[in-house]
Design an enzyme around this catalytic site. Sequence first.
Site, PDB file in Angstrom:
ATOM      1  N   LYS A 187       0.841  -1.202   0.000  1.00 63.46           N
ATOM      2  CA  LYS A 187       0.000   0.000   0.000  1.00 63.46           C
ATOM      3  C   LYS A 187       0.884   1.264   0.000  1.00 63.46           C
ATOM      4  CE  LYS A 187      -3.453  -2.620  -0.201  1.00 63.46           C
ATOM      5  NZ  LYS A 187      -4.606  -3.058   0.539  1.00 63.46           N
TER       6      LYS A 187
HETATM    7  C1  LIG Z   1      -5.648  -4.086   0.795  1.00 61.03           C
HETATM    8  C2  LIG Z   1      -7.108  -3.862   0.727  1.00 61.03           C
HETATM    9  C3  LIG Z   1      -7.973  -4.230   1.772  1.00 61.03           C
HETATM   10  C4  LIG Z   1      -7.542  -5.077   2.932  1.00 61.03           C
HETATM   11  O1  LIG Z   1      -6.443  -4.639   3.616  1.00 61.03           O
HETATM   12  P1  LIG Z   1      -5.516  -5.698   4.388  1.00 61.03           P
HETATM   13  O2  LIG Z   1      -4.625  -4.841   5.212  1.00 61.03           O
HETATM   14  O3  LIG Z   1      -4.780  -6.476   3.333  1.00 61.03           O
HETATM   15  O4  LIG Z   1      -6.396  -6.570   5.207  1.00 61.03           O
HETATM   16  C5  LIG Z   1      -9.302  -3.896   1.659  1.00 61.03           C
HETATM   17  N1  LIG Z   1      -9.781  -3.247   0.600  1.00 61.03           N
HETATM   18  C6  LIG Z   1      -9.002  -2.895  -0.432  1.00 61.03           C
HETATM   19  C7  LIG Z   1      -9.608  -2.159  -1.589  1.00 61.03           C
HETATM   20  C8  LIG Z   1      -7.646  -3.201  -0.412  1.00 61.03           C
HETATM   21  O5  LIG Z   1      -6.874  -2.868  -1.447  1.00 61.03           O
END
Ligand SMILES: *Cc1c(COP(=O)(O)O)cnc(C)c1O
Length: 366
Positions: A187
């Site tokens: 991210k």
């Molecule tokens: C990464 C992501 C999540 C979940 O996040 P995690 O930290 O991996 O549990 C939820 N929604 C979207 C759109 C994402 O890209």
Amino acid sequence: MPVESEGPIPAASPVIGEAEIEAAVRVLRSGRVVQGPEVAAFEEEFSEVVAGRHCVAVNSGTSALHLALMALGIGPGDEVIVPSFTFAASANAVRLVGAEPVFVDIEPGSFCVEPDAVAAAIGPKTAAIMPVHLYGHPAAMDRIGPLAEQHGLAIVEDAAQAHGASLGGVAAGAMGTVGCFSFYPTKNMHALEGGMITTADAETARTLRLLRNQGMEQRYANEIVGANMRLTDVAAAIGRVQLTQLDGWTEQRRSNAAFLDAKITAAVTPPVADDARHVYHQYTVRVQEREAVQEYLNERQIGNAVYYPTPVHRLLPYLKDGSPDPRWDLPETERAAAEVLSLPVHPSLSEDQLARVADAVNGAAS
Ligand SMILES: *Cc1c(COP(=O)(O)O)cnc(C)c1O
């Protein structure tokens, strides 16, 4: 030829620098590793990203979505309006609380939910709308917000890909009832794993704090049934270091995207809505002969990926009698799933590498 003109270009490049390592070691040496002062400081500091809202850190973005829905009292018998063109976590959170996702189509430009489709999906069981700020582009909250208000619905923003994004100057995570962020390594900033829930409502924030920690504020004075979704102080210390870099990294992503926008001629580059600040978690183009383009990029060691090849309503847990529920008629979702291709845009790319990416996309088409 500079060295960078050759060699692989990764699709993503999570940073674990000396400062992150030192922060983690500092907390490890302190012996105090579970949720504590680092988490509290991380929450305080992250609130600047979301216009001063209350922040509650948890162990993942999925936990953030899950607890947000729980805190809003959403459960069996309720429906939540959600895009199908997203990571499965968005809809999974709805199912995890026993509610049902109602899938709606997207705008072809932003790849986010289409407000008229959201309006059409509102029914007697609707409890909330969950727009996803996909790829770092804010959903059309200027139209979804009034809809929610008119129908008395909560908005849970899935801002997992949108740290620092905004619409009309209002930050992602500060537009809905609750906002949810992820700190997964790929991210825009990370904490190894982690998540953040944001809200303007102090009562909701308190409920979230209880829910992430067995329903306790005072130890062994459990007030409600809660889970253990705490973030560790080690992860929070890493997140705090990353947060100091977020603005600079976002500017770099945006300038990398502008470079690609200017150079790519053989694919549809990502449009940006008026008043939107796109933070380019992904730089996602549309191409027609996607497999051929991917093969061409792969041969040149240029990272690329498809987010997401299968819309959520076509994934196994969401099928009805083995087939997609005929209720879901989502042509723009299907078209996007067939055409999208994400290219490297992360802040570690050199201009030379960006030029290689653009040249390869253009070359693939000729
Ligand atoms: C990464 C992501 C999540 C979940 O996040 P995690 O930290 O991996 O549990 C939820 N929604 C979207 C759109 C994402 O890209």
